[in-house]
Write a protein that holds these residues in place. Structure first.
Motif, short mmCIF file in Angstrom:
data_model
loop_
_atom_site.label_atom_id
_atom_site.label_comp_id
_atom_site.label_asym_id
_atom_site.label_seq_id
_atom_site.Cartn_x
_atom_site.Cartn_y
_atom_site.Cartn_z
N GLN A 111 0.82 -1.21 0.00
CA GLN A 111 0.00 0.00 0.00
C GLN A 111 0.85 1.26 0.00
O GLN A 111 0.55 2.25 -0.68
N VAL A 112 1.95 1.22 0.76
CA VAL A 112 2.85 2.37 0.80
C VAL A 112 3.45 2.62 -0.57
O VAL A 112 3.50 3.76 -1.07
N ILE A 113 3.89 1.54 -1.23
CA ILE A 113 4.50 1.69 -2.56
C ILE A 113 3.50 2.25 -3.55
O ILE A 113 3.80 3.18 -4.32
N LEU A 114 2.29 1.72 -3.56
CA LEU A 114 1.27 2.21 -4.50
C LEU A 114 0.97 3.68 -4.28
O LEU A 114 0.88 4.47 -5.23
N GLN A 115 0.82 4.07 -3.00
CA GLN A 115 0.52 5.46 -2.69
C GLN A 115 1.67 6.38 -3.08
O GLN A 115 1.47 7.42 -3.72
N ARG A 116 2.89 5.97 -2.73
CA ARG A 116 4.05 6.80 -3.04
C ARG A 116 4.30 6.89 -4.54
O ARG A 116 4.72 7.93 -5.05
N LEU A 117 4.04 5.79 -5.25
CA LEU A 117 4.23 5.82 -6.70
C LEU A 117 3.24 6.77 -7.37
O LEU A 117 3.58 7.48 -8.32
N GLN A 118 2.00 6.78 -6.86
CA GLN A 118 1.00 7.71 -7.40
C GLN A 118 1.43 9.15 -7.15
O GLN A 118 1.31 10.02 -8.04
N GLU A 119 1.93 9.44 -5.95
CA GLU A 119 2.40 10.79 -5.65
C GLU A 119 3.59 11.16 -6.52
O GLU A 119 3.69 12.28 -7.04
N ASP A 146 3.90 14.22 -9.25
CA ASP A 146 4.96 15.22 -9.18
C ASP A 146 5.77 15.25 -10.48
O ASP A 146 6.13 16.32 -10.98
N SER A 147 6.03 14.05 -11.00
CA SER A 147 6.80 13.96 -12.25
C SER A 147 6.03 14.59 -13.40
O SER A 147 6.61 15.31 -14.24
N LEU A 148 4.72 14.34 -13.45
CA LEU A 148 3.88 14.91 -14.50
C LEU A 148 3.87 16.44 -14.43
O LEU A 148 4.03 17.11 -15.46
N TYR A 149 3.73 16.98 -13.24
CA TYR A 149 3.68 18.43 -13.08
C TYR A 149 5.02 19.07 -13.46
O TYR A 149 5.06 20.05 -14.21
N ASP A 150 6.11 18.49 -12.95
CA ASP A 150 7.44 19.04 -13.24
C ASP A 150 7.76 18.98 -14.73
O ASP A 150 8.39 19.88 -15.28
N MET A 151 7.31 17.91 -15.36
CA MET A 151 7.63 17.70 -16.78
C MET A 151 6.93 18.72 -17.68
O MET A 151 7.52 19.23 -18.64
N PHE A 152 5.67 19.03 -17.36
CA PHE A 152 4.87 19.83 -18.29
C PHE A 152 4.68 21.29 -17.89
O PHE A 152 4.31 22.11 -18.74
N ASN A 155 -6.09 18.52 -6.32
CA ASN A 155 -6.04 17.45 -5.32
C ASN A 155 -5.94 16.08 -5.96
O ASN A 155 -5.45 15.13 -5.36
N LYS A 156 -6.42 15.99 -7.19
CA LYS A 156 -6.36 14.72 -7.91
C LYS A 156 -5.10 14.60 -8.76
O LYS A 156 -4.96 13.67 -9.54
N GLY A 157 -4.20 15.56 -8.61
CA GLY A 157 -2.98 15.54 -9.40
C GLY A 157 -3.02 16.62 -10.48
O GLY A 157 -4.04 17.28 -10.67
#
Length: 463
Positions: A127-135, A139-145, A204-206
């Motif tokens: 669960q921790v991995i799934l949550q952290r990967l989503q976060e 973050d990667s999507l926002y920084d990239m675009f 809030n949804k990314g």
């Protein structure tokens, strides 16, 4: 797919060869930095250890070694004289048994690597991995675009659902909504398109990517891609007006006299502008030369119609009054100046920033006389001041209706109103003239799509 690879990562936390391969695959699919995924896995392993063997207060450090068989779990404690909290502290005497030169205040790391983990611990880590990967993915999507707003992105259509088109933009799924699609354009799985990135908003949804195929700047960016003179700034795009999927007008200018801005954009045999139009699904793109002289600019913007004269009524000096110009054409040029469904005059108005009123050339003397009288009053000239010029229409809406005046509404309940006016009234929910009885001129003008000129015609029918 990501959930399946988590099994390799969480299967008793053994560092099998597949472990790092699974991490690399997640990085590639989600476009997340390798270091971020490793940090996420370490946090998950620490959570699992605390779940089965430790407590929440303990400071746990995870070491991942590609050459080792297991992940190493280290318990970090501070060396103290008297232990008050055994979860985070260790006595100096106990610490010296592990490391002879340790002193009070130092940190000591104790290897507490277990040979196996329980099911609950593994689930918690998952669960921790799934949550952290989503976060991390957000973050990667926002920084990239974020730094690529107002640019063109290459995309591929993944699927079409209802009115929305799901596309892949650099491995990220984005939705192209109905309002951002070019009218009549066909979208199918695998089709490659270019989209304009308007803005990136963190929610809030990314991050949400606002992309478009209808934005006017898409045409500008395509011109920059296809035309070196535009990309290098030798030819400048001064303004643009667009009816997506049908027609665009682009005003260009070059500071250097030796450069032909229109010719540079069109290219030899039209090859350059054709590439732009092909990318827009066949949308017609008219390139015109911008001019500092608003009269000349307006006349050029209304091409292919031949304009007899342009008079600037309001030049925008007074910001309380919208910029306005009167355009005079020969009778035979009027349909061309208006364009199909008023498209040509509407685009010219958007391109120049002037509200354009079309008149027959024979109205010119009367117009000048009326305008001269108004100027002498030394007051602002409003829309209503020039509506009573004899022998013709006073604004573009009425001109469009006049062009279709021979096509009268077939329904006798609408009197002699044109089909254009009747269509607008029916769209607003009115079934016949009787429904409009008792309405004053301001109320008629408030009906969507009905201008002052049309309202006057309706009022006459109601008499």
């Amino acid at each position: 797919m990501v959930r399946g690879r988590l099994f390799l990562i969480l299967n008793f936390f053994v560092m099998r060869p597949q472990f790092f391969a699974a991490i690399n695959q997640i990085c590639d699919e989600k476009n997340i930095p390798y270091e971020k995924v490793l940090e996420t896995v370490k946090a998950a392993l620490a959570t699992a250890y605390r779940k089965d063997f430790g407590s929440k207060e303990e400071e746990v450090e995870i070491i991942l070694n590609e050459t080792g068989e297991f992940a190493t779990v280290l318990l970090v404690k501070e060396v103290v004289e008297d232990v008050e909290n055994p979860n985070i502290e260790i006595s100096l005497a106990e610490a010296k048994k592990m490391k002879g030169d340790v002193q009070v205040g130092d940190e000591i790391k104790i290897d507490v690597t277990p040979m196996e983990y329980g099911r609950i611990a593994a689930q918690a880590a998952k669960q921790v991995i799934l949550q952290r990967l989503q976060e991390a993915e957000r973050d990667s999507l926002y920084d990239m675009f974020k730094n690529r707003e107002n640019e063109i992105l290459s995309a591929q259509v993944m699927r079409v659902e209802g009115g929305s088109v799901h596309i892949s933009v650099e491995k990220h799924n984005v939705v192209l909504g109905p309002r951002d699609q070019i009218s009549g354009e066909k979208y199918y799985t695998g089709k490659r398109i270019k989209v304009y990135l308007d803005k990136v908003v963190n929610t809030n949804k990314g991050p949400q990517l606002s992309i478009s195929r209808t934005h006017p700047n898409l045409v500008v960016r395509l011109l920059e891609m296809e035309i070196p003179e535009v990309a290098e700034g030798d030819v400048k795009v001064k303004s643009i007006a667009r009816d997506p999927g049908f027609r665009s007008k682009v005003a260009v200018w070059a500071d250097e006299e030796k450069i032909d801005p229109v010719g540079a954009c069109i290219g030899q045999k039209g090859v350059r502008i054709q590439s732009v139009m092909d990318e827009l699904g066949g949308e017609r793109v008219d390139i015109i030369e911008w001019s500092k002289d608003p009269k000349e600019f307006i006349a050029t913007a209304l091409q292919p119609a031949k304009i007899a004269e342009v008079i600037i009524v309001n030049d925008g000096t007074d910001i309380r009054v919208r910029k306005r110009a009167a355009v005079f054409v020969e009778e035979e040029e009027r349909p061309m100046a208006i364009g199909k469904k008023g498209q040509n005059v509407r685009l010219a108005s958007d391109l120049t920033g002037f509200e354009l009123d079309l008149y027959n050339l024979e109205q010119l003397p009367a117009f000048k006389e009326k305008l001269s009288e108004l100027i002498k009053t030394d007051r602002r000239i409003g829309d209503e001041d020039l509506e009573d010029i004899p022998d013709g229409a006073s604004d573009a809406d009425e001109v469009i209706e006049a062009a279709a005046s021979s096509l009268q509404a077939s329904d006798g309940d609408w009197g002699s109103l044109s089909k254009a006016v009747v269509t607008k009234l029916e769209k607003a929910g009115y079934k016949n003239l009787a429904d409009l009885n008792g309405m004053e001129l301001p109320a008629l003008e408030a009906i969507e799509g009905i201008g002052k000129a049309s309202a006057k015609k309706i009022a006459k029918e109601l008499l």
